[in-house]
Write a protein that holds these residues in place. Structure first.
Motif, PDB file in Angstrom:
ATOM      1  N   PHE A   1      61.916  99.467 -22.953  1.00  0.00           N
ATOM      2  CA  PHE A   1      60.632 100.231 -22.481  1.00  0.00           C
ATOM      3  C   PHE A   1      60.872 100.816 -20.924  1.00  0.00           C
ATOM      4  O   PHE A   1      60.772 101.999 -20.816  1.00  0.00           O
ATOM      5  CB  PHE A   1      59.472  99.688 -22.489  1.00  0.00           C
ATOM      6  CG  PHE A   1      58.538  99.298 -23.843  1.00  0.00           C
ATOM      7  CD1 PHE A   1      59.452  99.899 -25.140  1.00  0.00           C
ATOM      8  CD2 PHE A   1      57.600  98.698 -24.144  1.00  0.00           C
ATOM      9  CE1 PHE A   1      58.887  99.566 -26.514  1.00  0.00           C
ATOM     10  CE2 PHE A   1      57.056  98.104 -25.429  1.00  0.00           C
ATOM     11  CZ  PHE A   1      57.771  99.090 -26.543  1.00  0.00           C
ATOM     12  N   ARG A   2      61.430  99.848 -20.512  1.00  0.00           N
ATOM     13  CA  ARG A   2      61.816 100.249 -18.808  1.00  0.00           C
ATOM     14  C   ARG A   2      62.835 100.993 -18.686  1.00  0.00           C
ATOM     15  O   ARG A   2      62.930 102.155 -17.753  1.00  0.00           O
ATOM     16  CB  ARG A   2      62.166  99.097 -17.787  1.00  0.00           C
ATOM     17  CG  ARG A   2      60.935  98.043 -17.812  1.00  0.00           C
ATOM     18  CD  ARG A   2      61.106  97.139 -16.752  1.00  0.00           C
ATOM     19  NE  ARG A   2      62.430  96.379 -17.039  1.00  0.00           N
ATOM     20  CZ  ARG A   2      62.206  95.128 -17.706  1.00  0.00           C
ATOM     21  NH1 ARG A   2      60.956  94.559 -18.097  1.00  0.00           N
ATOM     22  NH2 ARG A   2      63.294  94.300 -17.902  1.00  0.00           N
ATOM     23  N   GLU A   3      63.976 101.106 -19.534  1.00  0.00           N
ATOM     24  CA  GLU A   3      65.156 101.852 -19.421  1.00  0.00           C
ATOM     25  C   GLU A   3      65.037 103.213 -20.143  1.00  0.00           C
ATOM     26  O   GLU A   3      65.630 104.132 -19.558  1.00  0.00           O
ATOM     27  CB  GLU A   3      66.283 101.103 -20.072  1.00  0.00           C
ATOM     28  CG  GLU A   3      66.860  99.732 -19.515  1.00  0.00           C
ATOM     29  CD  GLU A   3      67.722  99.126 -20.601  1.00  0.00           C
ATOM     30  OE1 GLU A   3      67.992  99.710 -21.598  1.00  0.00           O
ATOM     31  OE2 GLU A   3      68.511  98.023 -20.114  1.00  0.00           O
TER      32      GLU A   3
ATOM     33  N   LEU B   1      53.807 103.283 -22.121  1.00  0.00           N
ATOM     34  CA  LEU B   1      53.678 101.822 -21.826  1.00  0.00           C
ATOM     35  C   LEU B   1      55.189 101.557 -21.060  1.00  0.00           C
ATOM     36  O   LEU B   1      56.140 101.293 -21.876  1.00  0.00           O
ATOM     37  CB  LEU B   1      53.329 100.737 -22.791  1.00  0.00           C
ATOM     38  CG  LEU B   1      53.384  99.259 -22.739  1.00  0.00           C
ATOM     39  CD1 LEU B   1      52.604  98.999 -21.761  1.00  0.00           C
ATOM     40  CD2 LEU B   1      53.455  98.576 -23.947  1.00  0.00           C
ATOM     41  N   HIS B   2      55.019 100.980 -19.941  1.00  0.00           N
ATOM     42  CA  HIS B   2      56.290 100.946 -19.077  1.00  0.00           C
ATOM     43  C   HIS B   2      56.869  99.392 -18.965  1.00  0.00           C
ATOM     44  O   HIS B   2      57.927  98.983 -19.187  1.00  0.00           O
ATOM     45  CB  HIS B   2      56.317 101.561 -17.795  1.00  0.00           C
ATOM     46  CG  HIS B   2      57.639 101.649 -17.082  1.00  0.00           C
ATOM     47  ND1 HIS B   2      58.046 100.627 -15.956  1.00  0.00           N
ATOM     48  CD2 HIS B   2      58.652 102.310 -16.912  1.00  0.00           C
ATOM     49  CE1 HIS B   2      59.151 100.872 -15.464  1.00  0.00           C
ATOM     50  NE2 HIS B   2      59.755 102.027 -15.885  1.00  0.00           N
TER      51      HIS B   2
ATOM     52  N   ASP C   1      61.252  90.307 -24.804  1.00  0.00           N
ATOM     53  CA  ASP C   1      62.295  90.672 -23.681  1.00  0.00           C
ATOM     54  C   ASP C   1      62.869  91.698 -23.953  1.00  0.00           C
ATOM     55  O   ASP C   1      63.116  92.599 -23.222  1.00  0.00           O
ATOM     56  CB  ASP C   1      63.014  89.358 -23.214  1.00  0.00           C
ATOM     57  CG  ASP C   1      62.178  88.125 -22.749  1.00  0.00           C
ATOM     58  OD1 ASP C   1      61.039  88.521 -22.439  1.00  0.00           O
ATOM     59  OD2 ASP C   1      62.967  86.987 -22.779  1.00  0.00           O
ATOM     60  N   HIS C   2      63.176  92.104 -25.175  1.00  0.00           N
ATOM     61  CA  HIS C   2      64.172  93.236 -25.680  1.00  0.00           C
ATOM     62  C   HIS C   2      63.273  94.499 -25.588  1.00  0.00           C
ATOM     63  O   HIS C   2      63.659  95.275 -25.103  1.00  0.00           O
ATOM     64  CB  HIS C   2      64.689  92.886 -27.187  1.00  0.00           C
ATOM     65  CG  HIS C   2      65.367  93.953 -27.817  1.00  0.00           C
ATOM     66  ND1 HIS C   2      66.371  94.395 -27.414  1.00  0.00           N
ATOM     67  CD2 HIS C   2      64.700  95.137 -28.375  1.00  0.00           C
ATOM     68  CE1 HIS C   2      66.716  95.799 -28.052  1.00  0.00           C
ATOM     69  NE2 HIS C   2      65.644  96.232 -28.818  1.00  0.00           N
ATOM     70  N   PHE C   3      62.007  94.261 -26.204  1.00  0.00           N
ATOM     71  CA  PHE C   3      61.206  95.436 -26.007  1.00  0.00           C
ATOM     72  C   PHE C   3      60.881  95.636 -24.466  1.00  0.00           C
ATOM     73  O   PHE C   3      60.701  97.181 -24.259  1.00  0.00           O
ATOM     74  CB  PHE C   3      60.057  95.149 -27.016  1.00  0.00           C
ATOM     75  CG  PHE C   3      60.445  95.862 -28.247  1.00  0.00           C
ATOM     76  CD1 PHE C   3      60.562  96.895 -28.777  1.00  0.00           C
ATOM     77  CD2 PHE C   3      60.302  94.581 -29.262  1.00  0.00           C
ATOM     78  CE1 PHE C   3      60.752  97.314 -30.200  1.00  0.00           C
ATOM     79  CE2 PHE C   3      60.599  94.847 -30.431  1.00  0.00           C
ATOM     80  CZ  PHE C   3      60.772  96.083 -30.950  1.00  0.00           C
TER      81      PHE C   3
ATOM     82  N   LEU D   1      54.625  92.536 -13.145  1.00  0.00           N
ATOM     83  CA  LEU D   1      54.619  93.840 -13.996  1.00  0.00           C
ATOM     84  C   LEU D   1      55.910  94.572 -13.132  1.00  0.00           C
ATOM     85  O   LEU D   1      56.386  95.674 -13.960  1.00  0.00           O
ATOM     86  CB  LEU D   1      53.274  94.504 -14.187  1.00  0.00           C
ATOM     87  CG  LEU D   1      52.383  93.976 -14.921  1.00  0.00           C
ATOM     88  CD1 LEU D   1      51.003  94.707 -15.098  1.00  0.00           C
ATOM     89  CD2 LEU D   1      52.840  93.945 -16.453  1.00  0.00           C
ATOM     90  N   PHE D   2      55.714  94.649 -11.834  1.00  0.00           N
ATOM     91  CA  PHE D   2      56.646  95.628 -11.167  1.00  0.00           C
ATOM     92  C   PHE D   2      57.926  94.881 -11.011  1.00  0.00           C
ATOM     93  O   PHE D   2      58.677  95.474 -10.140  1.00  0.00           O
ATOM     94  CB  PHE D   2      56.038  95.830  -9.752  1.00  0.00           C
ATOM     95  CG  PHE D   2      55.013  96.987 -10.000  1.00  0.00           C
ATOM     96  CD1 PHE D   2      54.523  97.588 -11.164  1.00  0.00           C
ATOM     97  CD2 PHE D   2      54.123  97.190  -9.008  1.00  0.00           C
ATOM     98  CE1 PHE D   2      53.441  98.334 -11.521  1.00  0.00           C
ATOM     99  CE2 PHE D   2      53.142  98.103  -8.975  1.00  0.00           C
ATOM    100  CZ  PHE D   2      52.740  98.907 -10.082  1.00  0.00           C
ATOM    101  N   GLU D   3      58.084  93.574 -11.488  1.00  0.00           N
ATOM    102  CA  GLU D   3      59.228  92.751 -10.898  1.00  0.00           C
ATOM    103  C   GLU D   3      60.547  93.445 -11.095  1.00  0.00           C
ATOM    104  O   GLU D   3      61.425  93.275 -10.331  1.00  0.00           O
ATOM    105  CB  GLU D   3      59.239  91.336 -11.937  1.00  0.00           C
ATOM    106  CG  GLU D   3      60.174  90.219 -11.240  1.00  0.00           C
ATOM    107  CD  GLU D   3      60.167  88.973 -12.275  1.00  0.00           C
ATOM    108  OE1 GLU D   3      60.712  88.134 -11.706  1.00  0.00           O
ATOM    109  OE2 GLU D   3      59.290  88.983 -12.952  1.00  0.00           O
ATOM    110  N   ASN D   4      60.833  94.258 -12.380  1.00  0.00           N
ATOM    111  CA  ASN D   4      62.115  94.667 -12.762  1.00  0.00           C
ATOM    112  C   ASN D   4      62.059  96.152 -12.629  1.00  0.00           C
ATOM    113  O   ASN D   4      62.917  96.980 -13.449  1.00  0.00           O
ATOM    114  CB  ASN D   4      62.311  94.330 -14.233  1.00  0.00           C
ATOM    115  CG  ASN D   4      62.715  92.852 -14.188  1.00  0.00           C
ATOM    116  OD1 ASN D   4      63.537  92.255 -13.359  1.00  0.00           O
ATOM    117  ND2 ASN D   4      62.106  91.890 -15.272  1.00  0.00           N
ATOM    118  N   CYS D   5      61.372  96.824 -11.941  1.00  0.00           N
ATOM    119  CA  CYS D   5      60.941  98.267 -11.746  1.00  0.00           C
ATOM    120  C   CYS D   5      61.754  98.853 -10.495  1.00  0.00           C
ATOM    121  O   CYS D   5      61.652 100.046 -10.293  1.00  0.00           O
ATOM    122  CB  CYS D   5      59.474  98.601 -11.799  1.00  0.00           C
ATOM    123  SG  CYS D   5      58.650  98.022 -13.223  1.00  0.00           S
ATOM    124  N   ASP D   6      62.512  98.040  -9.682  1.00  0.00           N
ATOM    125  CA  ASP D   6      62.869  98.647  -8.353  1.00  0.00           C
ATOM    126  C   ASP D   6      61.991  99.449  -7.689  1.00  0.00           C
ATOM    127  O   ASP D   6      62.460 100.403  -7.037  1.00  0.00           O
ATOM    128  CB  ASP D   6      64.197  99.539  -8.943  1.00  0.00           C
ATOM    129  CG  ASP D   6      65.193  99.797  -7.633  1.00  0.00           C
ATOM    130  OD1 ASP D   6      65.040  98.765  -6.755  1.00  0.00           O
ATOM    131  OD2 ASP D   6      65.766 100.712  -7.728  1.00  0.00           O
TER     132      ASP D   6
END
Length: 267
Positions: free
Chosen positions: A124-126, A176-177, A118-120, A200-205
């Motif tokens: 990666f997203r941020e 890798l996003h 979860d941390h990585f 995969l797109f859940e937290n990508c807004d």
């Protein structure tokens, strides 16, 4: 060593602190020459792991080997091979006593490393903003052991046996996003391509920033339900390869132009 919240100045910080000798899990199984882990030794161990990934080193033995002149002084001088092997063998990221048993309905197969994953995934997203072109595909982490029962065998892949990971990447840079480790079919988890891409797109807004983006896929993901979901939910387009379905095997979800394409190929 345990990671606990410690008062540091005016705020609480998670720090690595020694555990008591009588604490659960403080048993020593490393032999007579045991050396206690320290915050510095754990940092050195993680740094060596990152260096191995950057250099694409298949085995850690070559980093300390003098037989073929593959020894790297800046690694060998930072940590001995024995200390590195002990860190790799005994390092833990959670308290095993707090994990749910296998018989529990909410048992997590990746519970021992869930915090790290979860941390990585968050980092990666941020640290990257996806552009217009996005790619979704699966990747394989080489693994031939017997400790897990959900390792996959895919003979047509460069890595034929290992752990499958669903990946969402920048189609231009390969960054890798977002990712999801596949642990086998589970109750209550949508295993369709729509479910995989949605997670995969859940937290990508993408609900507010997905307009005009293009998702590139192979024939495993390319489908009418996924196209409909992407455009309806994110206003996103899809470009992918497709396997033409024969007339007798056609179902409702097949592409409406597949029959015309087959006719064109026959001519």
């Amino acid at each position: 060593q345990w990671v606990r919240e410690v008062r540091y100045g005016a705020q609480n910080k998670k720090m690595l602190v020694p555990c008591a000798a009588d604490a659960h899990g403080a048993k020593r199984r490393g032999g007579e020459n045991w050396q206690d882990f320290t915050a510095q030794s754990v940092k050195v161990y993680l740094a060596i792991q990152i260096a191995m990934a950057a250099m694409r080193t298949r085995s850690s033995d070559v980093l300390w080997s003098t037989e073929y002149s593959t020894r790297l002084p800046w690694i060998a001088n930072a940590m001995t091979k024995t200390a590195f092997e002990r860190h790799r063998r005994f390092i833990h990221f959670v308290d095993n006593t707090k994990l749910k048993p296998r018989s529990h309905a909410q048992y997590d197969k990746l519970g021992k490393i869930r915090k790290i994953i979860d941390h990585f995934a968050r980092v990666f997203r941020e640290n990257w903003t996806l552009g217009q072109r996005i790619a979704v595909d699966e990747a394989m982490i080489r693994y031939v052991g017997r400790a897990i029962g959900w390792a996959q065998y895919m003979p047509n892949k460069p890595i034929k046996q290992g752990i499958k990971v669903w990946c969402s990447c920048c189609a231009e840079s390969g960054y890798l996003h977002s990712f999801e480790v596949y642990t086998g079919a589970e109750k209550g988890v949508d295993g369709s391509v729509v479910g995989i891409v949605s997670r995969l797109f859940e937290n990508c807004d993408f609900e507010s920033t997905g307009f005009g983006r293009i998702l590139y896929t192979d024939n495993f993901y390319t489908s009418m339900p996924l196209m409909t979901e992407l455009f309806t939910r994110y206003k996103m387009f899809l470009c992918g390869t497709v396997t033409v379905t024969k007339k007798k095997s056609r179902v409702v979800d097949d592409f409406p132009f597949a029959k015309l394409e087959m006719l064109f190929l026959q001519r």
